[in-house]
Structures are given as C-alpha cells and as structure tokens.
Design a protein around this motif. Sequence first.
Motif, PDB file in Angstrom:
ATOM      1  N   ARG A   1       0.896  -1.153   0.000  1.00 36.12           N
ATOM      2  CA  ARG A   1       0.000   0.000   0.000  1.00 36.12           C
ATOM      3  C   ARG A   1       0.930   1.197   0.000  1.00 36.12           C
ATOM      4  O   ARG A   1       1.783   1.326   0.880  1.00 36.12           O
ATOM      5  CB  ARG A   1      -0.891  -0.039   1.244  1.00 36.12           C
ATOM      6  N   THR A   2       0.787   2.021  -1.030  1.00 36.10           N
ATOM      7  CA  THR A   2       1.752   3.091  -1.219  1.00 36.10           C
ATOM      8  C   THR A   2       1.032   4.420  -1.349  1.00 36.10           C
ATOM      9  O   THR A   2       0.063   4.526  -2.108  1.00 36.10           O
ATOM     10  CB  THR A   2       2.575   2.860  -2.513  1.00 36.10           C
ATOM     11  N   GLY A   3       1.511   5.413  -0.643  1.00 45.13           N
ATOM     12  CA  GLY A   3       0.987   6.758  -0.801  1.00 45.13           C
ATOM     13  C   GLY A   3       2.009   7.623  -1.518  1.00 45.13           C
ATOM     14  O   GLY A   3       3.192   7.606  -1.175  1.00 45.13           O
ATOM     15  N   VAL A   4       1.533   8.356  -2.540  1.00 48.56           N
ATOM     16  CA  VAL A   4       2.424   9.240  -3.293  1.00 48.56           C
ATOM     17  C   VAL A   4       1.763  10.596  -3.486  1.00 48.56           C
ATOM     18  O   VAL A   4       0.537  10.716  -3.462  1.00 48.56           O
ATOM     19  CB  VAL A   4       2.774   8.681  -4.698  1.00 48.56           C
ATOM     20  N   THR A   5       2.608  11.585  -3.724  1.00 54.67           N
ATOM     21  CA  THR A   5       2.089  12.896  -4.096  1.00 54.67           C
ATOM     22  C   THR A   5       1.832  12.906  -5.597  1.00 54.67           C
ATOM     23  O   THR A   5       2.276  12.000  -6.313  1.00 54.67           O
ATOM     24  CB  THR A   5       3.085  14.006  -3.746  1.00 54.67           C
ATOM     25  N   LYS A   6       1.128  13.930  -6.066  1.00 59.48           N
ATOM     26  CA  LYS A   6       0.819  14.037  -7.497  1.00 59.48           C
ATOM     27  C   LYS A   6       2.066  13.991  -8.361  1.00 59.48           C
ATOM     28  O   LYS A   6       2.053  13.471  -9.464  1.00 59.48           O
ATOM     29  CB  LYS A   6       0.082  15.371  -7.777  1.00 59.48           C
ATOM     30  N   ASP A   7       3.136  14.577  -7.847  1.00 57.53           N
ATOM     31  CA  ASP A   7       4.357  14.585  -8.652  1.00 57.53           C
ATOM     32  C   ASP A   7       5.212  13.335  -8.412  1.00 57.53           C
ATOM     33  O   ASP A   7       6.372  13.287  -8.803  1.00 57.53           O
ATOM     34  CB  ASP A   7       5.160  15.871  -8.415  1.00 57.53           C
ATOM     35  N   GLY A   8       4.621  12.359  -7.765  1.00 55.54           N
ATOM     36  CA  GLY A   8       5.272  11.057  -7.721  1.00 55.54           C
ATOM     37  C   GLY A   8       6.264  10.843  -6.585  1.00 55.54           C
ATOM     38  O   GLY A   8       7.110   9.960  -6.676  1.00 55.54           O
ATOM     39  N   ARG A   9       6.157  11.652  -5.535  1.00 54.51           N
ATOM     40  CA  ARG A   9       7.068  11.417  -4.415  1.00 54.51           C
ATOM     41  C   ARG A   9       6.427  10.477  -3.404  1.00 54.51           C
ATOM     42  O   ARG A   9       5.266  10.642  -3.033  1.00 54.51           O
ATOM     43  CB  ARG A   9       7.434  12.748  -3.743  1.00 54.51           C
ATOM     44  N   LEU A  10       7.195   9.490  -2.973  1.00 52.13           N
ATOM     45  CA  LEU A  10       6.677   8.521  -2.010  1.00 52.13           C
ATOM     46  C   LEU A  10       6.504   9.198  -0.663  1.00 52.13           C
ATOM     47  O   LEU A  10       7.437   9.826  -0.151  1.00 52.13           O
ATOM     48  CB  LEU A  10       7.655   7.347  -1.856  1.00 52.13           C
ATOM     49  N   VAL A  11       5.317   9.060  -0.074  1.00 56.69           N
ATOM     50  CA  VAL A  11       5.111   9.609   1.267  1.00 56.69           C
ATOM     51  C   VAL A  11       4.751   8.529   2.281  1.00 56.69           C
ATOM     52  O   VAL A  11       4.858   8.756   3.484  1.00 56.69           O
ATOM     53  CB  VAL A  11       4.059  10.736   1.282  1.00 56.69           C
ATOM     54  N   ALA A  12       4.313   7.364   1.805  1.00 56.96           N
ATOM     55  CA  ALA A  12       4.029   6.280   2.747  1.00 56.96           C
ATOM     56  C   ALA A  12       4.131   4.931   2.035  1.00 56.96           C
ATOM     57  O   ALA A  12       3.681   4.787   0.899  1.00 56.96           O
ATOM     58  CB  ALA A  12       2.633   6.442   3.341  1.00 56.96           C
ATOM     59  N   GLN A  13       4.744   3.998   2.705  1.00 58.37           N
ATOM     60  CA  GLN A  13       4.809   2.626   2.197  1.00 58.37           C
ATOM     61  C   GLN A  13       4.417   1.701   3.338  1.00 58.37           C
ATOM     62  O   GLN A  13       5.006   1.760   4.427  1.00 58.37           O
ATOM     63  CB  GLN A  13       6.242   2.258   1.789  1.00 58.37           C
ATOM     64  N   ASP A  14       3.424   0.863   3.090  1.00 60.12           N
ATOM     65  CA  ASP A  14       3.055  -0.161   4.070  1.00 60.12           C
ATOM     66  C   ASP A  14       3.131  -1.485   3.327  1.00 60.12           C
ATOM     67  O   ASP A  14       2.368  -1.722   2.388  1.00 60.12           O
ATOM     68  CB  ASP A  14       1.644   0.111   4.597  1.00 60.12           C
ATOM     69  N   ILE A  15       4.069  -2.310   3.722  1.00 58.47           N
ATOM     70  CA  ILE A  15       4.373  -3.511   2.939  1.00 58.47           C
ATOM     71  C   ILE A  15       4.327  -4.736   3.846  1.00 58.47           C
ATOM     72  O   ILE A  15       4.922  -4.747   4.929  1.00 58.47           O
ATOM     73  CB  ILE A  15       5.765  -3.393   2.272  1.00 58.47           C
ATOM     74  N   GLU A  16       3.626  -5.754   3.370  1.00 66.01           N
ATOM     75  CA  GLU A  16       3.540  -7.002   4.108  1.00 66.01           C
ATOM     76  C   GLU A  16       4.112  -8.123   3.249  1.00 66.01           C
ATOM     77  O   GLU A  16       3.743  -8.271   2.085  1.00 66.01           O
ATOM     78  CB  GLU A  16       2.069  -7.316   4.435  1.00 66.01           C
ATOM     79  N   VAL A  17       5.009  -8.891   3.837  1.00 67.94           N
ATOM     80  CA  VAL A  17       5.650  -9.990   3.123  1.00 67.94           C
ATOM     81  C   VAL A  17       5.307 -11.294   3.836  1.00 67.94           C
ATOM     82  O   VAL A  17       5.476 -11.405   5.051  1.00 67.94           O
ATOM     83  CB  VAL A  17       7.188  -9.824   3.126  1.00 67.94           C
ATOM     84  N   VAL A  18       4.802 -12.256   3.075  1.00 68.79           N
ATOM     85  CA  VAL A  18       4.576 -13.591   3.645  1.00 68.79           C
ATOM     86  C   VAL A  18       5.389 -14.578   2.828  1.00 68.79           C
ATOM     87  O   VAL A  18       5.242 -14.649   1.603  1.00 68.79           O
ATOM     88  CB  VAL A  18       3.085 -13.989   3.602  1.00 68.79           C
ATOM     89  N   MET A  19       6.280 -15.293   3.495  1.00 68.59           N
ATOM     90  CA  MET A  19       7.074 -16.288   2.779  1.00 68.59           C
ATOM     91  C   MET A  19       6.690 -17.691   3.225  1.00 68.59           C
ATOM     92  O   MET A  19       6.370 -17.914   4.391  1.00 68.59           O
ATOM     93  CB  MET A  19       8.566 -16.067   3.021  1.00 68.59           C
ATOM     94  N   ASP A  20       6.757 -18.592   2.253  1.00 71.97           N
ATOM     95  CA  ASP A  20       6.479 -20.004   2.512  1.00 71.97           C
ATOM     96  C   ASP A  20       7.814 -20.691   2.804  1.00 71.97           C
ATOM     97  O   ASP A  20       8.648 -20.859   1.922  1.00 71.97           O
ATOM     98  CB  ASP A  20       5.813 -20.594   1.257  1.00 71.97           C
ATOM     99  N   GLY A  21       8.001 -21.052   4.079  1.00 73.03           N
ATOM    100  CA  GLY A  21       9.281 -21.647   4.463  1.00 73.03           C
ATOM    101  C   GLY A  21       9.404 -23.113   4.099  1.00 73.03           C
ATOM    102  O   GLY A  21      10.502 -23.664   4.123  1.00 73.03           O
ATOM    103  N   GLY A  22       8.283 -23.742   3.768  1.00 71.18           N
ATOM    104  CA  GLY A  22       8.331 -25.190   3.598  1.00 71.18           C
ATOM    105  C   GLY A  22       8.337 -25.864   4.962  1.00 71.18           C
ATOM    106  O   GLY A  22       8.019 -25.249   5.984  1.00 71.18           O
TER     107      GLY A  22
END
Lengths: 778, 284, 158
Positions: free
Chosen positions: A299-320
């Motif tokens: 989930r990423t928030g950016v300004t109109k001119d394309g500057r990143l203002v927020a990143q919310d990132i979730e990673v799920v890995m399958d370990g086996g």
Amino acid sequence: MPTRTLTPGTETVERALVIDPGQRVPGRASGFPLRREGPAKLTGAAKYTDDLVFPGAWYGITIRSTEARAKLLAIEPDPDVDWSKVVLATAADIPGDNVVSLIKDDQPLLVPVGGEIRHHAEPVALLAAPDRETLRQLKGRIKLVTEALPPVFDPEESDHVFAQYEVSQGDVAAGFAAADLVLEGEYRVGHQEQLYIENQAMIAVPGEDGGIVIHGSMQCPYYIHKALKRALRLSSVQARVIQEETGGGFGGKEEYPSMLALHASLLALKARRPVRMIYERHEDIAATTKRHPAIVRHRTGVTKDGRLVAQDIEVVMDGGAYCTLTPVVLSRGVLHAGGPYRCPNVRLRGRATRTNTPPNGAFRGFGAPQTEFAAETQLNRIAERLAISPADIRRRNVYRLNDTTPTGQVLRESVAAEEVLEQALGASLYERVRERTARDAAQRRGSGTIPAGTLRTGDDRTATGIGLALAWHGAGFTGSGEVHLASVASVELTADGRLRVLTANTEMGQGTKTVFPQMVAAELGVRVDLVEYAAQDTAEVLDSGPTVASRTVMVVGGLTILAARKLKAEVEARNPGVPFQEAYRDDAQAHGATRIDQQFEPYPGVVFDDETYLGDAYPAYGWAAAVATVEVDLDTAEVQVRDVIAVDDVGKVIHPILCEGQVEGGTLQAVGYATIEEIKLQEGRYLNDRLATYLIPTALDAPHIRSILVEAPYSGAPHGAKGVGELPMDVAAPAVVAAIHDATGVWIHELPATPEKILAALRAPDGGGARRKGAAAA
Amino acid sequence: MPAEPPIDSPRRLFEAYELLAAGSTRPIAGGTDVMVAITGELGPIPERMLDLSRLEELRGISLEQGALLLGARATYTEIRRSTVCREHLPALVEAAATIGAAQIQNRGTIGGNLANASPAGDTLPVLLAADAVILVGGQRGEREIPVADFFLDYRKTALAPDELILQVQVPLPRGRSLRFRKVGTRRAQAISKVVMALAWQDLGSAGWKDVRVALGSVAATPIRARATEAVLEGAGPTPEVADRAAETLAGELQPIDDVRSTAEYRRAVSARILHRLLRDAGGW
Amino acid sequence: MSAYRFLVNGAPAEVDVPGMRRLLDVLREDLGLTGTKEGCGEGECGACSVLLDGQVVDSCLVPICQVEGRIVRTVEGLSLAARERGSLDTLQEAFLEHGAAQCGICTPGMLMAARAYLDAGGGPDEDPIREAIAGNLCRCTGYSKIVDAIAAVATPAD
C-alpha cells in the motif's frame, strides 16, 4: 572515492590489480589472470565428486516419504529380502543428535519412528549396497507404515511461524493522509530451483580414528563440518570436509549438502567403507531446497508529482517444512522490500510460516528478488497511474547520499543508485524506445492489444516493449552476521618459499580461485601465478565463513588483502630496504614459515541492533538497474526477452570478465524467473520435478545481455568491493514484467509471467484491467 | 544409472520379426524416448530390447510415384537436410527443426515419434494433415495403416506387439498446401503446448478441399479437428470463415490443464493460431 | 554381455558390457573418461554430449550396442594434438580467454556441441551458434561469453 563506470572492452578499465603485463594473456582476458582451474575444466581433467574413484565404495540412496504429512509408525523391510548383504540405516543409527544443524534444530536427518513426516520427499531411511542394481531392486521393498495427518499448504493458513519482523520509520497513517494517490497491489512469486547442472553429490569415507572424511560438492565446508560433529558426535579432527570441484551452487549448495553429507556418513560408518551418494536430477529437484515462494502486499501513498510519502508492505514467505535459513531469507527480503527509495513513513512487516512442502532455502538474492519484484512493479504501476515516466519517478525517489533507510541507517557513502539508473537509461535509449513502443501500441486497433475478439488475431503479430527496474542489495551478511561469524583468512609464506592463500571459500564457478590469488599477488607485488590457493579442506584452512551472500570478494577477499599487507610488512621489516618480492624466498629460508591469520574486524561505524532491527542493516549496498526489451507474440502471448542492459555497481571490479560473468549469469536466472521457471504443486508435491518439465532458458531463449559495471567503492573494505553475485538477480525480473506491460498493456502480478497468465489478462473483459485492480484514490 | 535389459541387434528384418514374435521386447532406434523410460521411474522396465540400428531397410528418404517415402529410422536431422523433404514437405522439415536440439535431432527418428505416440509428438500433426500412411511389418506380413487410424488412445497405437514400423508414406497431391505452427514451452528443447498442421487444396472459386486441421497436445492423442475441417471444406480463407473456424475449433477441443499449460490457454491459442494461418492463407 | 569395439579419441576401445549400457556410463565407468558429465540422464541438459561419427549426441541416450564399430570423440580427445604440445586447442583457448567456462560442468558438452558446429563449417553469426548449443544448458554464464568464444574461433583469421 568517486564513482566510476567501466565500459568493458575499452581502455578505461583500470589495471591496478594487474601484476605481470609481460605474462602471455591474449584475447579478452588481456591484463587479467585467466581462470585458474579453467584448463582443467576445459580438458575434462577437473574432478567433480562423481568423477572420483574410491575402491570398494558402495552406493547409497534415500528412502523418502511419499506423503506430505503423516506420523511414522514403523519402517518395515520386506522379510523375504536378505538384508544382510546391504546396509540399511534409520534414525536409530544416529550416534548424536538427529538434527541437521542450522538456525533451528527442527530438521532431522531421518524421521524417527514415532516422529512426524512433514513433506512428501522427506528422508526416512538410507540404503547402501555394493552396486546400483541391488539398490534399484530393494528400494521398493521397504514399507513405511504411517498414519496420515492433515497437511497445510497455504502459508497464510499456517499457524507455525518460523520468523517475523517489523521495521518502521515515521508515521505511516499520517503519510497516507497526506498522499494524493494511494495504490495497493498484491504480488506473488513461486518456487525457483537453483538448477546447478551438477547434481548434489557427496562421498563419505570412514577414517581409522572413527571419523569421517567428506568429499563433495558444496559451498560451505564448515557448515557440513559443524553438522557432522553434532549428529555423529565427532571431534573437530574426526570430521574432515573437502570440497571437490563444484558444478554450480547459487545457494542450493549452501545448506542442503549438510543433509546429504550426514546421510552418506551414516551409511559409511555403518558399512565401514566409503559410500557415494550422488543424486539423480529427478531426486535433486524433488527433494532439495528452492527459492521461497512469497506473497507481497503493498500500500503506497504518493504525491501528485510522484514522491513517495508512505509505504506499508507485508511480506509472507512459505518456508516449507523446516526452518533451514528461512529467518535470514525473510529478514533480507523485508529489509529490501521498499526498494532503493527514500520514503519518510514506512512500515515493513514480514512473516515466514511452515507448510508441508519440501523446505525452501538459500538461492541467489536470498529473499530480495521476491520483494524487489513487488516493489518495482508497484512503483511502475504508480508511475503509470500518475502518467510519469518510470525513469522520472525513480529520479524523484531514489536514494541519495545521506538518505535514511527504513532501519534508520544513514547512507553515508557508496550510493550509486542514480548513477546506475542514468547509465541504464542512456545505454538503452530508454525514453526514445518507450516513445516508439507507445506509438506502436496506439496504432494497434481496438484496445491496443488484441483487436478483434479473444479467438481472433489482429494485424500485428508481435508487440515490442521496454521495461525499467532498479534494485539495491545489502553487501555481505545482514546485521551483525559478520561480527558473529568472526571469519579468519590466511596468507602464508611457507618454509620452502611458496606463497599460499588459505580460506574456506569455495570455487563454484564464480572465480574465487582466480581473484583471491590475484588480489594477494597485487598486494605482495608478485606474479599472480606465484600465489597458490590452498584446497578447501577443513584440515587445512580455517573457517573464513560460508561462500554465500556475495561476501567472498568483499569480506574474505578484504581479509586476504589485510593478511597480505601484514605479511609483506613483516618480511620487509626483517629485510630492510629489500622489497617483498625480492626478499620473501630468502626470508623463508632464513626464518621459516610466516603465516598471517587475519580475523574479521567490524567495519568502522557500522552498528546494528538485532533486537530492534534498527541501525546499519548492511555495511554498504550494491546498486543495479536493468532495462529489458521484449517481444510478445500477440497470438500466443509467448515472450522473447530480446535485450537486457544490466548496470551494476559492485564497489570495485577486481576482474572484469569474471564480474561480467556474474552479471550475465544472474541476469539470465532472473529472466528465467520472470518468464518460464515455474513449479506447480499438487498436494505438496512438485509436478515439475524433472528437467523435461522444470525449464530454464536455453541459448535461444537468452537475451543479449550487455553488462555495464559501475564502481562506487566502499571505504570499509580495503579494496572497496561490495560483492556482485546476487545483485543482478534482484533487478531483471521486474524489468521484464514492465516490458511485457509496455508491449501489451497488462500487468502481471505473479511470477513467472507465463503466456497463460498474459493471455488470460489480455482476454479479460476490460482488456487488461489488471492495471486498475486494487487501485484506490485517497 | 538405469537398468540394462538384454538387447538383440539383428541385421535382417526377418530376424527382427522373429524376435518380436517371440515375445515381449521393446524396439529402440534413436533411443531419445526409450532411454529415458528405462530408468524405472516412469513405468516398468522392458524385459528385453530390440535394437533397430543395424536394419538398413529402415533407412532412407526418397520420392517415389508421387509420394514421399521416409524410412522409419529417418532422423530429424536427415529430414531437415533432405532436399526432397525440403521441396515437397517443408512443414515436416519445420516440425523436425522444433524437436529438442541438435543432440535429439541427430538421434530421434520419425518412426520413433510415431511409435512413442506422445500427444505432443511434433511431427504427428503434420503426418495427420498430410494423410500419411504407415507401412508396418511382422512375421504375419506387411500392412498399411492410415495415420488417422494409428493413434488409438493415450500412447496406444494400432501397431501390434509383433510389428515394426517400416516406413512412412506421404502422398504429395498436386496443389496441396501444408502449414505448421508449434507453441512450445521455450525456444529450444521444448515440448509443445499446442502444435498444429493445416492442409488444404485450393480449387479457386470452388474454395478449399481436402482440408485437414491436425493438432497435438490438446487431447490424449494427436487429433484431427473434424468439425473445424467441415467448416473450412468448400470454403475459402475469408475473415468470416476464419472467425467461424476459430470458434468451431475452440468449441471442438477438450484440452486439459497439465504441468506445461492450461486447458484455457490451449483452447484459445489453438483457435488463434488457426486464425492466423487462415489469415496468412487469405492474405488479409 | 558381449564385447563392443569402437574408437574413442582415436584409440581402439573394447568393452564387455550389457548392450543397453549407456555410452555415458561406458565412458565414465568402464573407460575412466570422466570428462563427460551427467546432468539429467534424460537428454535435456546436454552435459553428456559427445561426438558419434562426428555428430553431437547425448551419450546418456545412446546404448553401447549402437556404438559398435563407430567413432566416439569426447572432451578428452578435443585437443589431443594440442595437448601433446602442452596447451589447449583453439576452441578451449577461446573459452578460457572469453570467460566462457564458469563452474565448468556444462563445459565439456558445450565444447563438443561447438566442435560439431565448427566442424560442419559453422560461421561466426550469433543465431546459428545459439541454435547449435541450444541443447546444452548452462546455468552460470547467460551464454553470451560462450557464443562470443565460439564466434571468435569461427571467424576466419585475418
């Protein structure tokens, strides 16, 4: 130190490390030493494990589970078979701990009776016989009595968490509130097989002292050494591990060989003779580790001119089924998940869980290719939404000197993100090609992709697209890894006047045997062929750490340089006024051997807190950009990757040809990851478990790869080098996916981007509406 | 290391027939399929093998009485290099060039492709579209099997256990066109996801006749798409006909999901490549 | 079992083995020529490529009974003449100089495929070179340097 770009084949390449210009080194290797073991490999003289002959050796095989999850109630050898002619080993035969020693103690060598089988290829028993025909006949005569248990295949449904991390900076909620656009995206990647062409191979030879000597194909002799000592209750001397010529690793021979060495040893101890365990390809693919599948949500928030203002990132890995190296893979994946971009408000969360599939493990890139594919595709989608060029959006966000990463690390030096970006854009004529592909797409009838219904063809047979991606890769081990390892590398002047480099770092194709002597020779001021590289034999070399994490040249190479400096200083101090190269032979005669064991010392100013996950996650970062051009068949959605411009900042290029070789090979593995390398699963079993079904690119599938090397040296390393092995693996896949989008208008969110997925997206009612999926304006 | 069942290497056809009549034995020519099968992992190991490599009668490519005659042991490399194949049946040359790579093409044979009867066998749709006839022989004599009757079920053929494939005969009617298209998993060493051959004779204003639409990898055997052929028979390659043929083909096929592709992809792509072949034929 | 006779790298060889034994196993185990490698055992990877009467084949797919009376060339025989002079042949030299061998396990097979291509008169153009080695998988190099090395040898000396 300034950043420089090396254009291969031109005279701008510095030759500072070249010692003997008079030496005959024709052709492209001119000025740099030729691959040291090259002649042996080229004449067939090089001995790989399966090439070795041990008189009286038996052959060993593994009896595996065929169920994804079950309780093992009994192992029942057929009573009609005379088992006295062979050796059958089970968990009951293990003298020490039934554990493949790694991060956690969860993986047994062999499932004990009463224990739980956790994946369909899990080792349960071992069988050795004098010949392979006997093994073939007896393999099916051992019955496993089991009681099925409900398996878990979806990593998000699993309640067993191997590891989880959360890293944050700033105020993410406030960042989203201030954003002009918030874009969500979900990205998925599947398993990838390392597919070294030499299968896993190990020979165990019992010693007279009750110990074991292992000869095998491996990246990390001391990992095996440690595993042997623990499971077989051997002393450091009784366990001896010798690396033989190794036909590729890519991470696949980082931790798995410990398991195979233990199996061979168990049989060898019981049979009292050497036992060979050489996997066939089918078993190698079915049973050994893969790259972790992952689900990454942005989930990423950016300004109109394309500057990143927020990143919310979730990673799920399958370990086996077992932990292996999963916590470290996840950690690297999470730390790289935001991409090489400045963002004031970031939250990165990751977890890795257990499923009833074969364990996943190390593979070139080590978690980063998964999350960087997601990050780059997300950014490219944002650029599209904002109608900003993918190049410009990167220019506006890319890390610069003194920027702060999500762990709070201030990038004080060696930041070449802009440099690699601009080099790649320039070399590929990116914007000009993009204008042309956009014009072509506009000229296509209808939606711009498939003009006339889903079963019909259009005027154009193919569409061309160009795609850009950028990546960073933390150099060396994550966090305090190197401090804990405390590696030792040695340089020795022997009593008979020879010069030797001693490390545990293996040659598996990347060039260790060539560049270590090269660096030491340069330091000592002697001809490179006068510096020997000692065998990777635990009886001979100290533990300089594993051959992983692109750390070989950067970390261990740095140690060899420091050791060489000390050796030079010592010899020259004993022989005032005589330079080392003139003094060392006489010095050895007069004073005997001099050996410098150089231990790793923490890089100055690098601090990381393993508990809070704050601080300098890596001493430095390598930076890479890739521009891919593809041609997509508009009838079938077949993708041909035509060209890749790969620009990699490695800090310092020690050997341009070997370095390019790393970039080209890593790029092709990433192209395979992006396009054709796929494992489908059925009840936790890999369906693509042969070379006829697990496909890697052939010479006809491979793009033209142009490698441009950039040098932004890291001052903490004596030579400035930051490693190269993994960097190219992180960046080419998202570039290919961006190029497919440029050609077709559809975003593929799940690797590999197969024709099946592309065609399905093209046939979707809204003609590639995937691009709008999940988008929400703030 | 695979099993090593006993093998006989007869030099004469009648000896081979005797060995076949004597019981369970599996012929091997180029070995590109059989040698993979004898590991025991992919099915039972044959009891006995019959080496065809010394049977000179099975070799050669020639043109006789308006037909192309391919000895069962003609390799893909020989087909690719054969001037008569290139001139009279270029679609077969094209198909041969897509099989494996040099190593496989140097060893694999057209007889083996037929006997193995893989639904993905790349030459098989070409032979179906070309109305090829397979000459087989054994102690009971020789007989001809139209290739359309050869494939009975998944990897089951009309060849009796005591018979050998001797020759493939491809009639070469005047004015016939034959096109080939393979959609594989990659650009070399690829097994097909869909493979198609389209044949027709153009009668001008009377449209096309003897239309054949043959496909591989979309059913348990290589097949002809008879409903689609019927749409094209007597018609010409106009946009309307092409649309109708593509839709008919998509409706007619019942492909499956497997390790290489999906049913949906196979169905759609079969229709689209037929559409493209018709479009090319119509020149629009 | 019966005895099979053939030429390997110019020298006569005789083996008394089952006729279905793979040429690969005869070379590696019966004749001790371990330069030829096994990568998959099913004709997919090309690591076991050798020349059989000058044609490149996967030796894992060739039963020894079909080698009777024929001429086999392996990586060990690639530079017989050159090796007597203590050096590599021009193709091996080009691989070494261009960085075309990394881990080296595909290299013997790759060299044999390249040798067949060059012996058949193949030129320095990239596409036919790529086609000629498409049956030989390499996981290290990305193929570029291999193609360059072969092209360098195919280029007529100026």
